[in-house]
Write an enzyme that holds these catalytic residues in place. Structure first.
Site, PDB file in Angstrom:
ATOM      1  NE  ARG A 168      32.968  31.575  36.981  1.00 14.20           N
ATOM      2  CZ  ARG A 168      33.905  31.075  37.780  1.00 14.20           C
ATOM      3  NH1 ARG A 168      34.248  29.794  37.691  1.00 14.20           N
ATOM      4  NH2 ARG A 168      34.500  31.837  38.675  1.00 14.20           N
ATOM      5  CB  SER A 204      33.813  37.306  37.622  1.00 14.23           C
ATOM      6  OG  SER A 204      34.650  36.849  38.647  1.00 14.23           O
ATOM      7  CD  GLU A 258      31.078  34.575  35.583  1.00 15.72           C
ATOM      8  OE1 GLU A 258      30.060  34.842  36.238  1.00 15.72           O
ATOM      9  OE2 GLU A 258      32.167  34.294  36.098  1.00 15.72           O
TER      10      GLU A 258
HETATM   11  N1  EPU Z   1      44.339  40.611  38.783  1.00 15.19           N
HETATM   12  C1  EPU Z   1      44.801  41.897  38.613  1.00 15.19           C
HETATM   13  N2  EPU Z   1      43.980  42.943  38.939  1.00 15.19           N
HETATM   14  C2  EPU Z   1      42.745  42.767  39.436  1.00 15.19           C
HETATM   15  C3  EPU Z   1      42.266  41.439  39.616  1.00 15.19           C
HETATM   16  C4  EPU Z   1      43.057  40.380  39.273  1.00 15.19           C
HETATM   17  O1  EPU Z   1      45.911  42.105  38.169  1.00 15.19           O
HETATM   18  O2  EPU Z   1      42.077  43.762  39.718  1.00 15.19           O
HETATM   19  C5  EPU Z   1      45.210  39.472  38.427  1.00 15.19           C
HETATM   20  C6  EPU Z   1      46.282  39.170  39.445  1.00 15.19           C
HETATM   21  O3  EPU Z   1      47.427  38.777  38.745  1.00 15.19           O
HETATM   22  C7  EPU Z   1      45.732  37.979  40.205  1.00 15.19           C
HETATM   23  C8  EPU Z   1      44.982  37.266  39.104  1.00 15.19           C
HETATM   24  O4  EPU Z   1      44.438  38.312  38.301  1.00 15.19           O
HETATM   25  O5  EPU Z   1      46.739  37.194  40.730  1.00 15.19           O
HETATM   26  C9  EPU Z   1      43.892  36.352  39.565  1.00 15.19           C
HETATM   27  O6  EPU Z   1      42.998  37.065  40.430  1.00 15.19           O
HETATM   28  P1  EPU Z   1      41.979  36.270  41.378  1.00 15.19           P
HETATM   29  O7  EPU Z   1      42.676  35.224  42.167  1.00 15.19           O
HETATM   30  O8  EPU Z   1      41.181  37.295  42.118  1.00 15.19           O
HETATM   31  O9  EPU Z   1      41.082  35.464  40.373  1.00 15.19           O
HETATM   32  P2  EPU Z   1      40.331  35.871  39.026  1.00 15.19           P
HETATM   33  O10 EPU Z   1      40.857  35.035  37.939  1.00 15.19           O
HETATM   34  O11 EPU Z   1      40.319  37.346  38.840  1.00 15.19           O
HETATM   35  C10 EPU Z   1      38.539  33.979  39.298  1.00 15.19           C
HETATM   36  C11 EPU Z   1      37.035  33.830  39.276  1.00 15.19           C
HETATM   37  C12 EPU Z   1      36.424  34.309  40.589  1.00 15.19           C
HETATM   38  C13 EPU Z   1      37.018  33.482  41.715  1.00 15.19           C
HETATM   39  C14 EPU Z   1      38.557  33.645  41.699  1.00 15.19           C
HETATM   40  C15 EPU Z   1      39.242  32.763  42.711  1.00 15.19           C
HETATM   41  C16 EPU Z   1      36.446  34.058  36.923  1.00 15.19           C
HETATM   42  C17 EPU Z   1      35.788  34.902  35.898  1.00 15.19           C
HETATM   43  N3  EPU Z   1      36.495  34.582  38.159  1.00 15.19           N
HETATM   44  O12 EPU Z   1      38.819  35.381  39.378  1.00 15.19           O
HETATM   45  O13 EPU Z   1      35.031  34.024  40.518  1.00 15.19           O
HETATM   46  O14 EPU Z   1      36.503  33.888  42.972  1.00 15.19           O
HETATM   47  O15 EPU Z   1      39.068  33.261  40.394  1.00 15.19           O
HETATM   48  O16 EPU Z   1      39.172  31.431  42.286  1.00 15.19           O
HETATM   49  O17 EPU Z   1      36.907  32.964  36.622  1.00 15.19           O
HETATM   50  C18 EPU Z   1      32.858  34.878  40.041  1.00 15.19           C
HETATM   51  O18 EPU Z   1      32.800  34.057  39.128  1.00 15.19           O
HETATM   52  O19 EPU Z   1      31.915  35.681  40.275  1.00 15.19           O
HETATM   53  C19 EPU Z   1      34.084  34.979  40.830  1.00 15.19           C
HETATM   54  C20 EPU Z   1      34.256  35.935  41.743  1.00 15.19           C
END
Ligand code: EPU
Length: 337
Positions: free
Chosen positions: A162, A237, A333
């Protein structure tokens, strides 16, 4: 090209914040953009793309320039690859759809990300194991100092998680006008190992997916977790996932044995901010007209009529609480304006 006074920016930001631009202009060519940049009397300028990564906390006194330069073209191709140039004002997802229609691979995992092509390199958009930088060749940007159009190679952009030169030493100095990609025409390299994608393809009974099917899987995952800005204002995010040292991570697992993590390097561990926010008790909580999304705690939402300053206050409360519980500062972010 026409400068409008007192324009509401509500339909120009995905948070749907009703902030006012004292002066607003939409440009659809590089010539018009240069002409606007040369105008006297507007020392401060705010560049607006898809408005998907910003929180407007106040009315904008500067001249708001909406970059609306359209056009996608295949510049060159051989049997295996096509070089495609998209102008900054193209909607990102429509660009992905163009690639899928022409069977061009490389951006399918980035389906349905809000925003425009021109803002995609600024934060090196990423999702489901793929980042913009993976198919990026170069971008063109106007230098606000010299008015020249400069070309930035992948190296020049200094992409990170990012992150890019445009968020650091190049901040406020350039306006991206186009991005050029290298996309595969055959033997597409699929990225389907990211847990939820392979699960979703399984649910869809697909064993040898095409890029179009990978895109469908990504779209259904995103639709199930992330609110559509057309229904509920949001900016994806709100926070970045923090990276902590191995020592810090080891001290955390003694108290929180279920903490999820991804190893980045020998001494760097990434923790999902969504998990930290959920554990801190914020997931699904509503605070007046804003709140924390019920399916993904990383996303702050505007239920309608929230002020940017209220969302900013909520984000600060979340940061403070997460810091108190885990000793981790989660950085925003989105750009706070
Ligand atoms: N999780 C929770 N609770 C929540 C959300 C997430 O416990 O409410 C934990 C879970 O363990 C889950 C893990 O977080 O397995 C990862 O969640 P997710 O796959 O949804 O990914 P993220 O790390 O929360 C990132 C990006 C997203 C992108 C997803 C999928 C960032 C800041 N965000 O989210 O990007 O869609 O991975 O690759 O890196 C964006 O930038 O606007 C965005 C949506």
């Amino acid at each position: 090209m026409h400068i409008v006074e007192n324009k509401s920016l509500k339909s120009y930001n995905t948070f749907s914040i009703d902030a006012i631009a004292n002066h607003f202009v939409s440009v659809n060519s590089i010539q018009d953009l240069k002409a606007v940049l040369n105008l006297e009397g507007y020392p401060e300028k705010l560049i607006l793309g898809g408005g998907s990564n910003m929180l407007l906390t106040k009315d904008q006194e500067s001249l708001v320039i909406h970059v609306n330069i359209k056009g996608i073209s295949v510049i060159s191709e051989d049997d295996r690859f096509a070089i495609v140039k998209a102008n900054a004002g193209e909607n990102w997802h429509e660009f992905v759809l163009f690639c899928l229609e022409h069977n061009l691979g490389g951006v399918e995992n980035l389906s349905l990300i809000p925003g425009n092509v021109g803002t995609a390199p600024i934060q090196n958009i990423g999702a489901y194991g793929v980042e913009l930088k993976d198919s990026f060749v170069s971008c063109e940007a106007i230098s606000l100092e010299t008015m020249s159009i400069d070309t930035f190679s992948k190296n020049d952009c200094k992409f990170g998680y990012r992150d890019s030169i445009f968020k650091n030493e190049g901040k406020g100095k350039y306006i991206v006008t186009s991005v050029t990609f290298k996309l595969s025409k055959q033997n597409h390299k699929l990225h389907i190992n990211y847990g939820t994608i392979s699960n979703q393809l399984g649910v869809m009974h697909i064993t040898e997916p095409t890029i179009q099917e990978v895109s469908k899987a990504v779209i259904s995952i995103r639709e199930s977790k992330l609110p559509n800005p057309k229904d509920i204002g949001n900016s994806g995010s709100f926070f970045k996932n923090p990276v902590v040292s191995k020592a810090k991570y080891e001290s955390l697992i003694t108290n929180f044995s279920d903490i999820p993590s991804y190893t980045i390097s020998e001494n760097e561990i990434k923790i999902p901010a969504g998990w930290l926010i959920e554990k801190a008790g914020f997931k699904g909580k509503r605070f007046g007209a804003c709140g924390v999304h019920k399916k993904q705690a990383l996303v702050l939402v505007n239920y309608g009529g929230a002020k940017g300053s209220e969302i900013l206050e909520l984000s600060k409360l979340i940061q403070k609480t997460v810091d108190i519980i885990f000793g981790i500062f989660i950085e925003a972010e989105v750009n706070i304006l």
